[in-house]
Design a protein around this motif. Structure first.
Motif, short mmCIF file in Angstrom:
data_model
loop_
_atom_site.label_atom_id
_atom_site.label_comp_id
_atom_site.label_asym_id
_atom_site.label_seq_id
_atom_site.Cartn_x
_atom_site.Cartn_y
_atom_site.Cartn_z
N SER A 2 55.51 58.80 41.82
CA SER A 2 56.61 58.07 41.38
C SER A 2 56.36 57.10 40.46
O SER A 2 55.36 57.00 39.86
CB SER A 2 57.24 57.27 42.66
N GLU A 3 57.67 56.70 39.74
CA GLU A 3 57.48 55.92 38.87
C GLU A 3 56.70 54.47 39.14
O GLU A 3 55.83 54.09 38.26
CB GLU A 3 58.83 55.41 38.07
N ASP A 4 57.16 54.06 40.41
CA ASP A 4 56.33 52.77 40.76
C ASP A 4 54.91 52.84 40.96
O ASP A 4 53.99 52.17 40.57
CB ASP A 4 57.09 52.46 42.08
N ASP A 5 54.52 54.24 41.41
CA ASP A 5 53.17 54.73 41.71
C ASP A 5 52.36 54.48 40.31
O ASP A 5 51.12 53.99 40.00
CB ASP A 5 53.08 55.85 42.43
N ALA A 6 52.94 55.12 39.36
CA ALA A 6 52.54 55.14 38.00
C ALA A 6 52.18 53.74 37.35
O ALA A 6 51.26 53.53 36.86
CB ALA A 6 53.20 56.12 37.08
N MET A 7 53.34 52.97 37.64
CA MET A 7 53.17 51.64 37.31
C MET A 7 51.97 50.86 37.87
O MET A 7 51.11 49.84 37.18
CB MET A 7 54.53 50.77 37.68
N VAL A 8 51.74 51.12 39.05
CA VAL A 8 50.80 50.26 39.88
C VAL A 8 49.27 50.97 39.32
O VAL A 8 48.44 49.98 39.05
CB VAL A 8 50.76 50.59 41.58
N ASP A 9 49.24 52.36 39.24
CA ASP A 9 48.04 52.90 38.87
C ASP A 9 47.62 52.26 37.35
O ASP A 9 46.50 51.98 37.01
CB ASP A 9 48.11 54.38 38.70
N GLU A 10 48.65 52.23 36.36
CA GLU A 10 48.52 51.73 35.16
C GLU A 10 47.99 50.08 34.97
O GLU A 10 47.02 49.78 34.52
CB GLU A 10 49.80 51.61 34.50
N PHE A 11 48.64 49.32 36.15
CA PHE A 11 48.50 47.96 36.18
C PHE A 11 46.71 47.83 36.51
O PHE A 11 46.24 47.12 35.96
CB PHE A 11 49.31 47.28 36.97
N PHE A 12 46.33 48.45 37.51
CA PHE A 12 45.03 48.29 38.10
C PHE A 12 44.15 48.69 37.14
O PHE A 12 42.94 48.31 37.10
CB PHE A 12 45.14 48.81 39.47
N SER A 13 44.32 49.57 36.26
CA SER A 13 43.60 50.21 34.88
C SER A 13 43.36 49.07 34.20
O SER A 13 42.37 48.61 33.82
CB SER A 13 44.31 51.17 34.45
N GLU A 14 44.41 48.38 33.89
CA GLU A 14 44.22 47.14 33.05
C GLU A 14 43.51 46.01 33.69
O GLU A 14 42.70 45.46 33.06
CB GLU A 14 45.73 46.64 32.75
N VAL A 15 43.92 45.86 35.03
CA VAL A 15 43.05 44.91 35.72
C VAL A 15 41.55 45.30 35.59
O VAL A 15 40.91 44.43 35.29
CB VAL A 15 43.44 44.52 37.22
N ASN A 16 41.01 46.28 35.78
CA ASN A 16 39.77 46.68 36.13
C ASN A 16 39.01 46.60 34.55
O ASN A 16 38.07 46.10 34.25
CB ASN A 16 39.50 47.63 36.71
N ASP A 17 39.84 47.05 33.49
CA ASP A 17 39.25 47.29 32.15
C ASP A 17 39.39 46.24 31.53
O ASP A 17 38.56 45.86 30.53
CB ASP A 17 39.83 48.57 31.38
N LYS A 18 40.35 45.31 31.50
CA LYS A 18 40.66 44.29 30.71
C LYS A 18 40.54 42.96 31.40
O LYS A 18 39.91 41.88 30.93
CB LYS A 18 41.95 44.49 30.02
N TYR A 19 41.29 42.73 32.47
CA TYR A 19 41.60 41.16 32.77
C TYR A 19 40.27 40.74 33.65
O TYR A 19 40.04 39.63 33.56
CB TYR A 19 42.99 41.31 33.86
N TYR A 20 39.90 41.68 34.59
CA TYR A 20 38.85 41.20 35.46
C TYR A 20 37.68 40.71 34.42
O TYR A 20 36.94 39.64 34.85
CB TYR A 20 38.41 42.30 36.55
#
Length: 247
Positions: A2-20
């Motif tokens: 779903s669109e929501d699932d895609a948004m969550v996956d993209e967010f956690f990708s940013e969290v792991n690669d950039k924010y953390y």
């Protein structure tokens, strides 16, 4: 997906690669005693996480929790909460808890309320103690007259309360309108935004400059834009050297 699932996956990708990684850097700075730099490093990713999770369905509680941690961090930054080792430990644990909440919401849909409430209790306890050691008394100001300048050597380690502000504003007023005044803050560890605002109200009538800003004082001074009101110098010698230069 779903669109929501895609948004969550993209967010956690940013969290792991950039924010953390940014957060790890900030926590290491805190652990090394670089409080002002650590808070500045942490501020960017936490602000983004708070904003993004506020718009993600099911992650609103993470946004609310991050907002409370961010508020606590700002209190430490401004000096309203003493940056003691104990309070820095609370801040570091709170920041780490944000990522645990995010993972819990992703994996189970609910955060560990017992653990988040424990951390929020630590934040509330630390916030209630305020700036600590400042006490109700003010060490005050020692006034030195040099070459027509009133140098106010501020003796309070933490300038947060009205009693500390009044100890500074009274000799400024006593110096008289237009007469140069230099606040020497080399002994001051923290100077919160409310205290800067109290002194800033006198600028325009009184000629006030500042010198000797600690890292924590400097952080509040520049982040709140007080550099647009006061001239700041590394130390007293730099101030007088500037007065020797042709205007």
């Amino acid at each position: 997906m779903s669109e929501d699932d895609a948004m969550v996956d993209e967010f956690f990708s940013e969290v792991n690669d950039k924010y953390y990684p940014q957060v790890i850097e900030g926590l290491e700075q805190l652990d090394g005693g670089e409080i002002a730099d650590g808070i500045e490093t942490l501020g960017r990713p936490l602000h983004t996480i708070k904003g993004v999770t506020g718009f993600m369905s099911g992650f609103e509680s993470a946004s609310s929790f991050t907002h409370k941690v961010e508020d606590f961090m700002k209190k430490v930054q401004s000096g309203d909460v003493e940056p003691s080792p104990e309070n820095i430990t609370v801040l570091s644990e709170s920041v780490n808890m944000i990522f645990q909440v995010l993972e819990q919401l992703r994996d189970t849909g609910t955060p560990d309320d017992e653990e988040t409430n424990r951390v929020l209790g630590l934040i509330n306890e630390a916030s209630s103690t305020g700036a600590g050691g400042a006490g109700p008394e003010a060490a005050g100001v020692e006034v030195e007259e040099r070459d027509g300048v009133a140098i106010l050597h501020v003796k309070d380690k933490r300038v947060h309360l009205d009693v500390h502000r009044n100890a500074i504003t009274k000799p400024i007023i006593h110096a008289g309108p237009g007469n140069p005044v230099l606040l020497n803050l080399e002994e001051v560890l923290t100077f919160n935004s409310g205290s800067w605002e109290a002194v800033a109200e006198l600028v325009g009538i009184f000629d006030v400059s500042v010198a000797g800003l600690s890292p924590a004082c400097k952080q509040v001074f520049y982040s709140w834009g007080f550099d647009e009101t006061f001239a700041a110098y590394p130390d007293v010698a730099a101030y007088f050297k500037s007065r020797e230069q042709p205007q």
